[in-house]
Design a protein around this motif. Structure first.
Motif, mmCIF file in Angstrom:
data_model
loop_
_atom_site.group_PDB
_atom_site.id
_atom_site.type_symbol
_atom_site.label_atom_id
_atom_site.label_comp_id
_atom_site.label_asym_id
_atom_site.label_seq_id
_atom_site.Cartn_x
_atom_site.Cartn_y
_atom_site.Cartn_z
ATOM 1 N N ILE A 160 0.857 -1.175 0.000
ATOM 2 C CA ILE A 160 0.000 0.000 0.000
ATOM 3 C C ILE A 160 0.896 1.228 0.000
ATOM 4 C CG2 ILE A 160 -1.832 1.252 1.202
ATOM 5 C CD1 ILE A 160 -2.601 -1.359 2.586
ATOM 6 N N HIS A 161 0.784 2.053 -1.039
ATOM 7 C CA HIS A 161 1.602 3.263 -1.138
ATOM 8 C C HIS A 161 0.877 4.406 -0.434
ATOM 9 C CE1 HIS A 161 4.416 1.414 -3.990
ATOM 10 N NE2 HIS A 161 3.349 0.779 -4.441
ATOM 11 N N LEU A 162 1.604 5.062 0.472
ATOM 12 C CA LEU A 162 0.984 6.051 1.344
ATOM 13 C C LEU A 162 1.729 7.384 1.311
ATOM 14 C CD1 LEU A 162 0.606 3.741 4.473
ATOM 15 C CD2 LEU A 162 -1.221 4.342 2.869
ATOM 16 N N THR A 163 1.038 8.401 1.797
ATOM 17 C CA THR A 163 1.646 9.701 2.062
ATOM 18 C C THR A 163 1.443 9.996 3.542
ATOM 19 O OG1 THR A 163 1.209 10.530 -0.168
ATOM 20 C CG2 THR A 163 1.583 12.160 1.550
ATOM 21 N N LEU A 164 2.554 10.277 4.234
ATOM 22 C CA LEU A 164 2.493 10.527 5.668
ATOM 23 C C LEU A 164 2.745 12.002 5.968
ATOM 24 C CD1 LEU A 164 4.672 7.514 6.911
ATOM 25 C CD2 LEU A 164 2.192 7.570 6.532
ATOM 26 N N PRO A 165 2.129 12.531 7.019
ATOM 27 C CA PRO A 165 2.371 13.938 7.388
ATOM 28 C C PRO A 165 3.819 14.133 7.830
ATOM 29 C CG PRO A 165 1.113 12.809 9.094
ATOM 30 C CD PRO A 165 1.200 11.869 7.949
ATOM 31 N N GLY A 166 4.468 15.168 7.298
ATOM 32 C CA GLY A 166 5.899 15.353 7.517
ATOM 33 C C GLY A 166 6.312 15.497 8.967
ATOM 34 N N HIS A 167 5.738 16.476 9.679
ATOM 35 C CA HIS A 167 6.185 16.767 11.040
ATOM 36 C C HIS A 167 5.907 15.607 11.984
ATOM 37 C CE1 HIS A 167 7.258 19.102 14.557
ATOM 38 N NE2 HIS A 167 6.103 18.771 15.113
ATOM 39 N N GLU A 168 4.692 15.070 11.945
ATOM 40 C CA GLU A 168 4.331 13.977 12.850
ATOM 41 C C GLU A 168 5.202 12.753 12.614
ATOM 42 O OE1 GLU A 168 2.318 15.863 11.185
ATOM 43 O OE2 GLU A 168 0.437 16.264 12.241
ATOM 44 N N THR A 169 5.484 12.472 11.331
ATOM 45 C CA THR A 169 6.316 11.311 11.018
ATOM 46 C C THR A 169 7.750 11.526 11.490
ATOM 47 O OG1 THR A 169 4.949 10.857 9.076
ATOM 48 C CG2 THR A 169 7.110 9.804 9.160
ATOM 49 N N MET A 170 8.272 12.729 11.265
ATOM 50 C CA MET A 170 9.630 13.029 11.696
ATOM 51 C C MET A 170 9.766 12.866 13.212
ATOM 52 S SD MET A 170 11.771 16.583 11.307
ATOM 53 C CE MET A 170 10.659 17.407 12.481
ATOM 54 N N MET A 171 8.792 13.328 13.974
ATOM 55 C CA MET A 171 8.833 13.195 15.424
ATOM 56 C C MET A 171 8.744 11.721 15.836
ATOM 57 S SD MET A 171 9.305 16.242 16.423
ATOM 58 C CE MET A 171 9.080 16.031 18.187
ATOM 59 N N ALA A 172 7.890 10.953 15.137
ATOM 60 C CA ALA A 172 7.728 9.535 15.469
ATOM 61 C C ALA A 172 9.005 8.756 15.207
ATOM 62 C CB ALA A 172 6.573 8.941 14.665
ATOM 63 N N LEU A 173 9.723 9.133 14.143
ATOM 64 C CA LEU A 173 10.914 8.381 13.763
ATOM 65 C C LEU A 173 12.121 8.714 14.615
ATOM 66 C CD1 LEU A 173 10.601 8.270 9.878
ATOM 67 C CD2 LEU A 173 9.806 6.657 11.596
ATOM 68 N N LYS A 174 11.962 9.625 15.569
ATOM 69 C CA LYS A 174 13.048 9.845 16.526
ATOM 70 C C LYS A 174 13.170 8.654 17.473
ATOM 71 C CE LYS A 174 13.088 14.904 16.560
ATOM 72 N NZ LYS A 174 12.967 16.126 17.393
ATOM 73 N N HIS A 175 12.117 7.828 17.524
ATOM 74 C CA HIS A 175 12.125 6.628 18.354
ATOM 75 C C HIS A 175 12.641 5.450 17.523
ATOM 76 C CE1 HIS A 175 9.599 8.593 21.463
ATOM 77 N NE2 HIS A 175 9.035 9.186 20.429
ATOM 78 N N THR A 176 13.618 4.732 18.057
ATOM 79 C CA THR A 176 14.126 3.546 17.378
ATOM 80 C C THR A 176 13.056 2.457 17.362
ATOM 81 O OG1 THR A 176 16.339 4.064 18.183
ATOM 82 C CG2 THR A 176 15.983 1.846 17.342
ATOM 83 N N ASN A 177 12.953 1.763 16.221
ATOM 84 C CA ASN A 177 11.955 0.690 16.073
ATOM 85 C C ASN A 177 10.545 1.183 16.413
ATOM 86 O OD1 ASN A 177 13.856 -1.409 15.382
ATOM 87 N ND2 ASN A 177 14.484 -1.415 17.516
ATOM 88 N N ALA A 178 10.204 2.343 15.880
ATOM 89 C CA ALA A 178 8.892 2.924 16.164
ATOM 90 C C ALA A 178 7.761 2.044 15.633
ATOM 91 C CB ALA A 178 8.803 4.313 15.533
ATOM 92 N N VAL A 179 6.736 1.885 16.432
ATOM 93 C CA VAL A 179 5.524 1.169 16.038
ATOM 94 C C VAL A 179 4.418 2.200 15.843
ATOM 95 C CG1 VAL A 179 3.782 -0.516 16.727
ATOM 96 C CG2 VAL A 179 6.200 -0.936 17.248
ATOM 97 N N LEU A 180 3.833 2.214 14.643
ATOM 98 C CA LEU A 180 2.830 3.218 14.306
ATOM 99 C C LEU A 180 1.474 2.574 14.076
ATOM 100 C CD1 LEU A 180 4.882 5.231 11.625
ATOM 101 C CD2 LEU A 180 4.857 5.542 14.108
ATOM 102 N N THR A 181 0.434 3.259 14.526
ATOM 103 C CA THR A 181 -0.921 2.917 14.132
ATOM 104 C C THR A 181 -1.286 3.850 12.984
ATOM 105 O OG1 THR A 181 -1.543 2.213 16.360
ATOM 106 C CG2 THR A 181 -3.328 2.762 14.840
#
Length: 226
Positions: A41-62
């Motif tokens: 599934i090809h997606l577009t993610l919000p820039g700021h929220e994704t950048m903040m989430a990826l500061k966590h190693t092995n991030a799990v996203l809903t």
């Protein structure tokens, strides 16, 4: 444990470098979600929220995908611009509560070893198998007071219940060695240079230097007389 963050996602219908650039200009990030036998599934993610989430190693996203159901996903790969370090693309893998995943977890060293020792780290992370929704953020090993000659192997890391080591238990993580004195270091350097055939010119003595200077002055005087 890894934080589980909720992010709204839009489905992408345009592909290629041009489409990806347009997504980034809109402060969004191209991504792909795959796994469990389903079509990617090809997606577009919000820039700021994704950048903040990826500061966590092995991030799990809903991922709350527009017009569809939510997906639980583990960040598998993040592609960044080599110069700007901005996020170019994100790969996500679908996970299901209760399933196991293999991930790399950072190992942090804390404490002070015994005096006159040096602590070296051979591995900064280990691989473990763990519940997809309960991924540890990091592990800690202490070198407090350890004497020279002490080694910490991967098998010595304390793991939470339900987490299994995948890295070789005999893998050397931390090595505590005796520190080298300045004299010993210079001796090792000299020996290495000798083995390599490197020779240094002996420094000129003060008497020789004064003699050379006097000879030069004499030659200069003769030139003036001539």
């Amino acid at each position: 444990m890894a934080d589980k963050l909720s992010i709204s996602a839009e489905k992408r219908t345009e592909f290629g470098k041009g489409a990806a650039r347009r997504v980034r200009r809109a402060d969004k990030i191209p991504a792909v979600l795959y796994g469990h036998g389903g079509d990617p599934i090809h997606l577009t993610l919000p820039g700021h929220e994704t950048m903040m989430a990826l500061k966590h190693t092995n991030a799990v996203l809903t991922l709350a995908v527009e017009g569809g159901e939510d997906h639980l996903a583990l960040v598998k790969d993040v592609q960044r611009d080599p110069i700007k370090r901005t996020i170019e693309h994100v790969d996500l893998v679908v996970i299901i509560k209760g399933e196991k995943v293999i991930v790399d977890i950072a190992v942090h060293v804390e404490g002070q070893a015994a005096p006159e020792t040096i602590v070296t780290t051979d591995y900064t992370e280990i691989s473990v198998e763990t519940d997809a929704t309960s991924i540890p953020q990091s592990f800690v090993v202490s070198v407090e007071g350890l004497e020279a000659g002490t080694q910490i192997l991967a098998g010595a890391v304390e793991l939470p219940e339900g987490v299994t080591l995948v890295t070789d238990p005999e893998a050397l993580l931390v090595n505590v060695r005796e520190s080298i004195s300045e004299e010993a270091l210079e001796a090792e350097l000299a020996e290495a240079e000798a083995d390599a055939g490197i020779e240094h010119e002996e420094p000129e003595s003060d008497e020789a230097a004064e003699g050379d200077e006097a000879a030069a002055e004499g030659d200069e005087a003769k030139s003036e007389d001539a």
